[in-house]
Design a protein around this motif. Structure first.
Motif, PDB file in Angstrom:
ATOM      1  N   VAL A  39     -32.065  49.434  29.522  1.00 33.42           N
ATOM      2  CA  VAL A  39     -32.478  49.243  28.134  1.00 33.42           C
ATOM      3  C   VAL A  39     -32.053  47.859  27.650  1.00 33.42           C
ATOM      4  O   VAL A  39     -32.812  47.176  26.954  1.00 33.42           O
ATOM      5  CB  VAL A  39     -31.908  50.357  27.222  1.00 33.42           C
ATOM      6  N   ILE A  40     -30.865  47.418  28.026  1.00 32.80           N
ATOM      7  CA  ILE A  40     -30.413  46.070  27.674  1.00 32.80           C
ATOM      8  C   ILE A  40     -31.406  45.039  28.185  1.00 32.80           C
ATOM      9  O   ILE A  40     -31.867  44.174  27.440  1.00 32.80           O
ATOM     10  CB  ILE A  40     -29.002  45.786  28.239  1.00 32.80           C
ATOM     11  N   ARG A  41     -31.766  45.133  29.460  1.00 34.59           N
ATOM     12  CA  ARG A  41     -32.697  44.175  30.056  1.00 34.59           C
ATOM     13  C   ARG A  41     -34.061  44.245  29.381  1.00 34.59           C
ATOM     14  O   ARG A  41     -34.686  43.227  29.104  1.00 34.59           O
ATOM     15  CB  ARG A  41     -32.844  44.406  31.552  1.00 34.59           C
ATOM     16  N   ARG A  42     -34.530  45.451  29.089  1.00 31.82           N
ATOM     17  CA  ARG A  42     -35.846  45.611  28.443  1.00 31.82           C
ATOM     18  C   ARG A  42     -35.873  44.922  27.087  1.00 31.82           C
ATOM     19  O   ARG A  42     -36.820  44.199  26.765  1.00 31.82           O
ATOM     20  CB  ARG A  42     -36.203  47.096  28.299  1.00 31.82           C
ATOM     21  N   ILE A  43     -34.838  45.112  26.286  1.00 28.33           N
ATOM     22  CA  ILE A  43     -34.774  44.482  24.967  1.00 28.33           C
ATOM     23  C   ILE A  43     -34.781  42.963  25.109  1.00 28.33           C
ATOM     24  O   ILE A  43     -35.510  42.265  24.400  1.00 28.33           O
ATOM     25  CB  ILE A  43     -33.541  44.971  24.179  1.00 28.33           C
ATOM     26  N   VAL A  44     -33.980  42.440  26.037  1.00 31.22           N
ATOM     27  CA  VAL A  44     -33.946  40.990  26.257  1.00 31.22           C
ATOM     28  C   VAL A  44     -35.320  40.482  26.645  1.00 31.22           C
ATOM     29  O   VAL A  44     -35.818  39.500  26.081  1.00 31.22           O
ATOM     30  CB  VAL A  44     -32.894  40.614  27.323  1.00 31.22           C
ATOM     31  N   MET A  45     -35.970  41.138  27.596  1.00 28.75           N
ATOM     32  CA  MET A  45     -37.279  40.693  28.067  1.00 28.75           C
ATOM     33  C   MET A  45     -38.313  40.736  26.942  1.00 28.75           C
ATOM     34  O   MET A  45     -39.114  39.808  26.798  1.00 28.75           O
ATOM     35  CB  MET A  45     -37.747  41.546  29.252  1.00 28.75           C
ATOM     36  N   GLU A  46     -38.306  41.786  26.149  1.00 29.90           N
ATOM     37  CA  GLU A  46     -39.272  41.900  25.043  1.00 29.90           C
ATOM     38  C   GLU A  46     -39.078  40.786  24.024  1.00 29.90           C
ATOM     39  O   GLU A  46     -40.050  40.174  23.573  1.00 29.90           O
ATOM     40  CB  GLU A  46     -39.137  43.264  24.366  1.00 29.90           C
ATOM     41  N   GLU A  47     -37.845  40.510  23.657  1.00 36.81           N
ATOM     42  CA  GLU A  47     -37.590  39.466  22.665  1.00 36.81           C
ATOM     43  C   GLU A  47     -37.854  38.069  23.219  1.00 36.81           C
ATOM     44  O   GLU A  47     -38.314  37.194  22.495  1.00 36.81           O
ATOM     45  CB  GLU A  47     -36.164  39.577  22.115  1.00 36.81           C
ATOM     46  N   MET A  48     -37.590  37.865  24.488  1.00 38.98           N
ATOM     47  CA  MET A  48     -37.824  36.549  25.094  1.00 38.98           C
ATOM     48  C   MET A  48     -39.314  36.239  25.219  1.00 38.98           C
ATOM     49  O   MET A  48     -39.691  35.072  25.296  1.00 38.98           O
ATOM     50  CB  MET A  48     -37.140  36.450  26.460  1.00 38.98           C
ATOM     51  N   THR A  49     -40.170  37.256  25.211  1.00 39.63           N
ATOM     52  CA  THR A  49     -41.614  36.988  25.289  1.00 39.63           C
ATOM     53  C   THR A  49     -42.196  36.566  23.944  1.00 39.63           C
ATOM     54  O   THR A  49     -43.314  36.067  23.899  1.00 39.63           O
ATOM     55  CB  THR A  49     -42.400  38.215  25.810  1.00 39.63           C
ATOM     56  N   ILE A  50     -41.450  36.759  22.860  1.00 37.20           N
ATOM     57  CA  ILE A  50     -41.914  36.344  21.532  1.00 37.20           C
ATOM     58  C   ILE A  50     -41.504  34.891  21.321  1.00 37.20           C
ATOM     59  O   ILE A  50     -40.321  34.580  21.246  1.00 37.20           O
ATOM     60  CB  ILE A  50     -41.312  37.239  20.430  1.00 37.20           C
ATOM     61  N   ARG A  51     -42.475  34.021  21.262  1.00 37.24           N
ATOM     62  CA  ARG A  51     -42.201  32.584  21.167  1.00 37.24           C
ATOM     63  C   ARG A  51     -41.429  32.225  19.909  1.00 37.24           C
ATOM     64  O   ARG A  51     -41.728  32.685  18.811  1.00 37.24           O
ATOM     65  CB  ARG A  51     -43.512  31.797  21.195  1.00 37.24           C
ATOM     66  N   SER A  52     -40.428  31.388  20.091  1.00 35.89           N
ATOM     67  CA  SER A  52     -39.644  30.832  18.991  1.00 35.89           C
ATOM     68  C   SER A  52     -39.437  29.351  19.255  1.00 35.89           C
ATOM     69  O   SER A  52     -39.435  28.914  20.402  1.00 35.89           O
ATOM     70  CB  SER A  52     -38.276  31.514  18.897  1.00 35.89           C
ATOM     71  N   LYS A  53     -39.248  28.603  18.206  1.00 36.62           N
ATOM     72  CA  LYS A  53     -38.928  27.189  18.370  1.00 36.62           C
ATOM     73  C   LYS A  53     -37.488  27.029  18.846  1.00 36.62           C
ATOM     74  O   LYS A  53     -37.185  26.130  19.627  1.00 36.62           O
ATOM     75  CB  LYS A  53     -39.138  26.433  17.059  1.00 36.62           C
ATOM     76  N   LEU A  54     -36.606  27.901  18.375  1.00 32.82           N
ATOM     77  CA  LEU A  54     -35.180  27.763  18.671  1.00 32.82           C
ATOM     78  C   LEU A  54     -34.645  28.965  19.446  1.00 32.82           C
ATOM     79  O   LEU A  54     -34.961  30.116  19.108  1.00 32.82           O
ATOM     80  CB  LEU A  54     -34.383  27.641  17.366  1.00 32.82           C
ATOM     81  N   ILE A  55     -33.803  28.687  20.451  1.00 35.60           N
ATOM     82  CA  ILE A  55     -33.188  29.794  21.174  1.00 35.60           C
ATOM     83  C   ILE A  55     -32.164  30.510  20.287  1.00 35.60           C
ATOM     84  O   ILE A  55     -31.831  31.663  20.546  1.00 35.60           O
ATOM     85  CB  ILE A  55     -32.586  29.350  22.523  1.00 35.60           C
ATOM     86  N   GLU A  56     -31.703  29.860  19.240  1.00 34.85           N
ATOM     87  CA  GLU A  56     -30.827  30.515  18.273  1.00 34.85           C
ATOM     88  C   GLU A  56     -31.548  31.711  17.635  1.00 34.85           C
ATOM     89  O   GLU A  56     -30.957  32.777  17.436  1.00 34.85           O
ATOM     90  CB  GLU A  56     -30.403  29.538  17.165  1.00 34.85           C
ATOM     91  N   HIS A  57     -32.826  31.505  17.341  1.00 32.45           N
ATOM     92  CA  HIS A  57     -33.641  32.554  16.732  1.00 32.45           C
ATOM     93  C   HIS A  57     -33.815  33.733  17.687  1.00 32.45           C
ATOM     94  O   HIS A  57     -33.674  34.896  17.296  1.00 32.45           O
ATOM     95  CB  HIS A  57     -35.005  31.959  16.336  1.00 32.45           C
TER      96      HIS A  57
END
Length: 117
Positions: free
Chosen positions: A56-74
């Motif tokens: 579940v940890i990995r799934r959440i990370v992968m899902e959020e990383m696929t949403i483009r952001s200008k900043l990795i802070e976001h």
């Protein structure tokens, strides 16, 4: 009892960054997660439902990383909020997002942000 669940170097190819070329070309990222919790119940029961599931940890990370952001802070902040909202028994989380070979002048191996909360 306070314990820590860690999942390190979750490798992701994503499209974050302020420059337009980053939105087209993307880049490699590594995400490290440490979640402070109490897993005394799961240690006693030996049941996955009584702990924080690495999958579940990995799934959440992968899902959020696929949403483009200008900043990795976001991105890091979004991951932290998802952990707080969706995982049970979280006392504190630490997320490190590393952008490998960032497109900046000079030779730089990586840039990173760390968010705790």
């Amino acid at each position: 009892m306070i314990n820590i669940v860690e999942v390190t170097e979750i490798e992701v190819y994503a499209y974050h960054g302020c420059m337009e070329e980053e939105s087209r070309l993307g880049g490699k990222y590594l995400v490290d997660v440490a979640i402070e919790t109490d897993f005394s119940k799961s240690a006693a029961t030996d049941h996955l439902i009584d702990t924080i599931d690495y999958v579940v940890i990995r799934r959440i990370v992968m899902e959020e990383m696929t949403i483009r952001s200008k900043l990795i802070e976001h991105v890091g902040y979004r991951i932290l909020k998802r952990f707080q909202n969706e995982l049970g028994n979280v006392i504190k989380s630490r997320i490190k997002v590393r952008k490998l070979s960032p497109p900046i002048e000079g030779t730089v191996k990586e840039v990173a942000i760390i968010i705790e909360g």
